[in-house]
Design an enzyme around this catalytic site. Structure first.
Site, PDB file in Angstrom:
ATOM      1  N   HIS A  76       0.801  -1.405  -0.215  1.00  0.00           N
ATOM      2  CA  HIS A  76       0.043  -0.229   0.181  1.00  0.00           C
ATOM      3  C   HIS A  76       0.927   0.965   0.208  1.00  0.00           C
ATOM      4  O   HIS A  76       1.802   1.587   0.765  1.00  0.00           O
ATOM      5  CB  HIS A  76      -0.882   0.016   0.801  1.00  0.00           C
ATOM      6  CG  HIS A  76      -1.775  -0.840   1.069  1.00  0.00           C
ATOM      7  ND1 HIS A  76      -2.842  -0.400   1.643  1.00  0.00           N
ATOM      8  CD2 HIS A  76      -2.119  -1.782   0.442  1.00  0.00           C
ATOM      9  CE1 HIS A  76      -4.021  -1.653   1.136  1.00  0.00           C
ATOM     10  NE2 HIS A  76      -3.815  -2.307   0.389  1.00  0.00           N
ATOM     11  N   TYR A 204      -9.666   5.609   7.334  1.00  0.00           N
ATOM     12  CA  TYR A 204      -9.628   6.245   8.465  1.00  0.00           C
ATOM     13  C   TYR A 204     -10.487   6.912   8.996  1.00  0.00           C
ATOM     14  O   TYR A 204     -10.979   8.253   7.808  1.00  0.00           O
ATOM     15  CB  TYR A 204      -8.556   6.470   9.642  1.00  0.00           C
ATOM     16  CG  TYR A 204      -7.719   5.202   9.910  1.00  0.00           C
ATOM     17  CD1 TYR A 204      -7.058   4.738  10.618  1.00  0.00           C
ATOM     18  CD2 TYR A 204      -6.149   4.876   8.287  1.00  0.00           C
ATOM     19  CE1 TYR A 204      -6.679   3.604  10.606  1.00  0.00           C
ATOM     20  CE2 TYR A 204      -5.350   3.680   8.393  1.00  0.00           C
ATOM     21  CZ  TYR A 204      -5.297   3.132  10.145  1.00  0.00           C
ATOM     22  OH  TYR A 204      -4.919   2.560  10.086  1.00  0.00           O
ATOM     23  N   PRO A 296      -5.273   0.295  18.669  1.00  0.00           N
ATOM     24  CA  PRO A 296      -5.180  -0.017  17.301  1.00  0.00           C
ATOM     25  C   PRO A 296      -4.995   0.282  15.899  1.00  0.00           C
ATOM     26  O   PRO A 296      -4.920   0.552  14.893  1.00  0.00           O
ATOM     27  CB  PRO A 296      -6.311  -1.385  16.945  1.00  0.00           C
ATOM     28  CG  PRO A 296      -7.208  -1.120  17.372  1.00  0.00           C
ATOM     29  CD  PRO A 296      -6.859  -0.102  19.446  1.00  0.00           C
ATOM     30  N   LYS A 300       0.591  -0.412  15.363  1.00  0.00           N
ATOM     31  CA  LYS A 300       1.702  -0.806  15.770  1.00  0.00           C
ATOM     32  C   LYS A 300       1.539  -2.001  16.640  1.00  0.00           C
ATOM     33  O   LYS A 300       3.216  -1.920  17.093  1.00  0.00           O
ATOM     34  CB  LYS A 300       1.784   0.361  16.148  1.00  0.00           C
ATOM     35  CG  LYS A 300       1.958   1.395  15.831  1.00  0.00           C
ATOM     36  CD  LYS A 300       3.041   1.179  14.769  1.00  0.00           C
ATOM     37  CE  LYS A 300       3.159   2.665  13.797  1.00  0.00           C
ATOM     38  NZ  LYS A 300       3.502   1.930  12.179  1.00  0.00           N
ATOM     39  N   TYR A 388       3.524   6.423   9.981  1.00  0.00           N
ATOM     40  CA  TYR A 388       3.057   4.805   9.503  1.00  0.00           C
ATOM     41  C   TYR A 388       3.740   3.609   9.552  1.00  0.00           C
ATOM     42  O   TYR A 388       3.414   2.648   9.676  1.00  0.00           O
ATOM     43  CB  TYR A 388       1.423   5.152   9.244  1.00  0.00           C
ATOM     44  CG  TYR A 388       0.836   5.067   8.581  1.00  0.00           C
ATOM     45  CD1 TYR A 388      -0.977   4.515   9.484  1.00  0.00           C
ATOM     46  CD2 TYR A 388      -0.001   3.741   7.239  1.00  0.00           C
ATOM     47  CE1 TYR A 388      -1.313   3.269   9.008  1.00  0.00           C
ATOM     48  CE2 TYR A 388      -0.312   3.143   6.926  1.00  0.00           C
ATOM     49  CZ  TYR A 388      -2.188   2.938   7.833  1.00  0.00           C
ATOM     50  OH  TYR A 388      -2.712   2.223   7.735  1.00  0.00           O
TER      51      TYR A 388
END
Ligand code: APR
Ligand code: PHB
Length: 393
Positions: A76, A204, A296, A300, A388
């Site tokens: 991704h 998100y 979550p 991580k 990220y």
């Protein structure tokens, strides 16, 4: 397979942390035995996140688990943030000088690690009941467990506590030798797995009704979540109620792309931040969820377990191969420095995207300002992207 009476590193827990550590050590000629309380099927039945940082992918390759991951892992390059009716894309790859994340379910990571361990003939005891740790302050510690009505004992040089948040390892450390830091969030995530075509990237979503996340396991298996009150139970959430809620919380474009269908799994998990310090008590070392929990948001958990194991395996390798204990002695401090940065990021993503009950009227305005800032500033997006993909080890 008979379990030997002695090993070099006894590992408690056959989750991703214990299995990865075992593999990295065995492949460098260090003998390990893993003791796991449950059956392999039970371990594989747990559904967790599935977004891997590059360091995690590297370590899995090193552990001999790179093949299927390379074939089936989905690379991704960006991720979506939805709020205020619009979808915004964070160009993870562009903002980090080419770094990416790989979507590959934790269940598959665990399955690959189990197969790799089996294929090198290393010892794993499943269904080891009432595991106990002995003589941790001596140079000759041991572990014992019950199986088939008998107590077994294994002598070792070191014990690696990779037995998760509820394990026996951290609980075996005297209270005055360990400190914990904790934050509990006033909501949980209701997760649904469904065999329906997935979105090409994660989304998100922040909405006044609560957070939502669109994720996936493969092009044909989707994983979705919505924020729920801690008092909710799974039976209050029919599939149709879930899909209806999810579609209200994401932006219209994302909603139009989501394919709904029957759930194949549904569960609610609370959110928590937790860190234990230090990660060592004499001959016992903690790694993974035994040492820390992150909420979550940001995925991580597994990645932190992999970086702990990276540091810890380096410590054991230089102990046995170079007779040098510098890395082992520095393990706790080194691992904690990275753990706290990931705790900060996971907390930040959580407070940015969720709705919090019982807060003053100032807080939601700040949250809106922060979201607006994020989508309007490349610098702000770079901060998110850099975390990220995973900070350097
Ligand atoms: N004795 C032996 N084994 C135990 C004991 C015990 N007393 N207590 C727990 N275990 C086992 C559990 O059954 C589990 O299989 O330890 C294992 C711990 O695995 P995880 O909970 O998956 O923890 P970890 O390997 O640190 O995983 C790190 O993966 O599972 C996720 O949320 C986790 O994302 C995090 C990452
Ligand atoms: C998941 O796919 O389960 C997942 C993905 C990203 C997260 C959390 C969970 O931040």
């Amino acid at each position: 397979m008979t379990v030997p009476a002695r090993t070099q590193v006894a590992i408690i827990g056959a989750g991703p942390a214990g299995l990865l550590l075992g593999q990295l050590l065995q492949l460098r000629g260090i003998d390990t035995v893993i003791l796991e309380a449950k059956t392999p099927d039970y371990v594989l039945g747990r559904i967790r996140a599935g977004v891997l940082e590059e360091i995690t992918v590297r370590k899995l390759r090193e552990a001999g688990c790179g093949e299927r991951l390379a074939r089936e892992g989905l690379v991704h390059h960006g991720t979506g943030i939805a709020f205020g009716g619009a979808l915004h894309r964070i160009d993870i790859q562009g903002l980090t000088g080419g770094k990416v994340v790989t979507v590959y379910g934790q269940t598959e990571v665990t399955r690959d690690l189990m197969h790799a361990r089996e294929s090198i003939g290393a010892h794993t005891v499943y269904e080891a009941q009432d595991v106990q740790l002995h003589d941790l302050t001596s140079t000759t510690p041991s572990v014992s467990w019950l199986k088939d009505g008998k107590r077994h004992t294994l002598h070792c040089d070191f014990i690696a506590g990779c037995d998760g948040y509820h394990g026996i390892s951290r609980a075996s450390i005297p209270k005055d030798s360990i400190r914990s830091f904790e934050r509990v969030y006033p909501f949980g995530w209701l997760g649904v797995m469904a065999d329906v075509p997935s979105l090409p990237e994660l989304v998100y979503a922040h909405h006044e009704r609560g957070f939502a996340l669109c994720s996936l396991r493969s092009p044909t298996r989707s994983r979705y979540y919505v924020q729920v009150p801690l008092t909710d139970t799974v039976d209050q959430w029919s599939d149709s109620r879930f899909w209806d809620e999810l579609l209200q919380r994401v932006d219209p474009l994302t909603a139009s792309r989501i394919v709904t269908g029957p759930s194949i799994e549904k569960s609610i998990a609370p959110l928590r931040s937790f860190v234990a310090e230090p990660l060592r008590y004499n001959r016992l070392f903690l790694a993974g969820d035994a040492a820390h929990i992150v909420p979550p948001t940001g995925a991580k958990g597994l990645n932190l377990a992999a970086s702990d194991v990276h540091y810890l395996s380096e410590g054991f390798i230089s102990h046995y191969r170079e007779r040098c204990d510098l890395a082992l002695d520095g393990y706790s401090q080194r691992a904690l420095a990275r753990i706290w940065k990931a705790e900060r990021f996971s907390w930040w993503m959580t407070q940015l995207l969720h709705t919090f009950p019982d807060q003053d009227s100032f807080a939601p305005r700040l949250q809106q300002a922060e979201l607006q800032y994020l989508i309007s500033s490349e610098t702000a997006q770079r901060l998110l992207a850099e975390n990220y993909v995973g900070l350097p080890t």
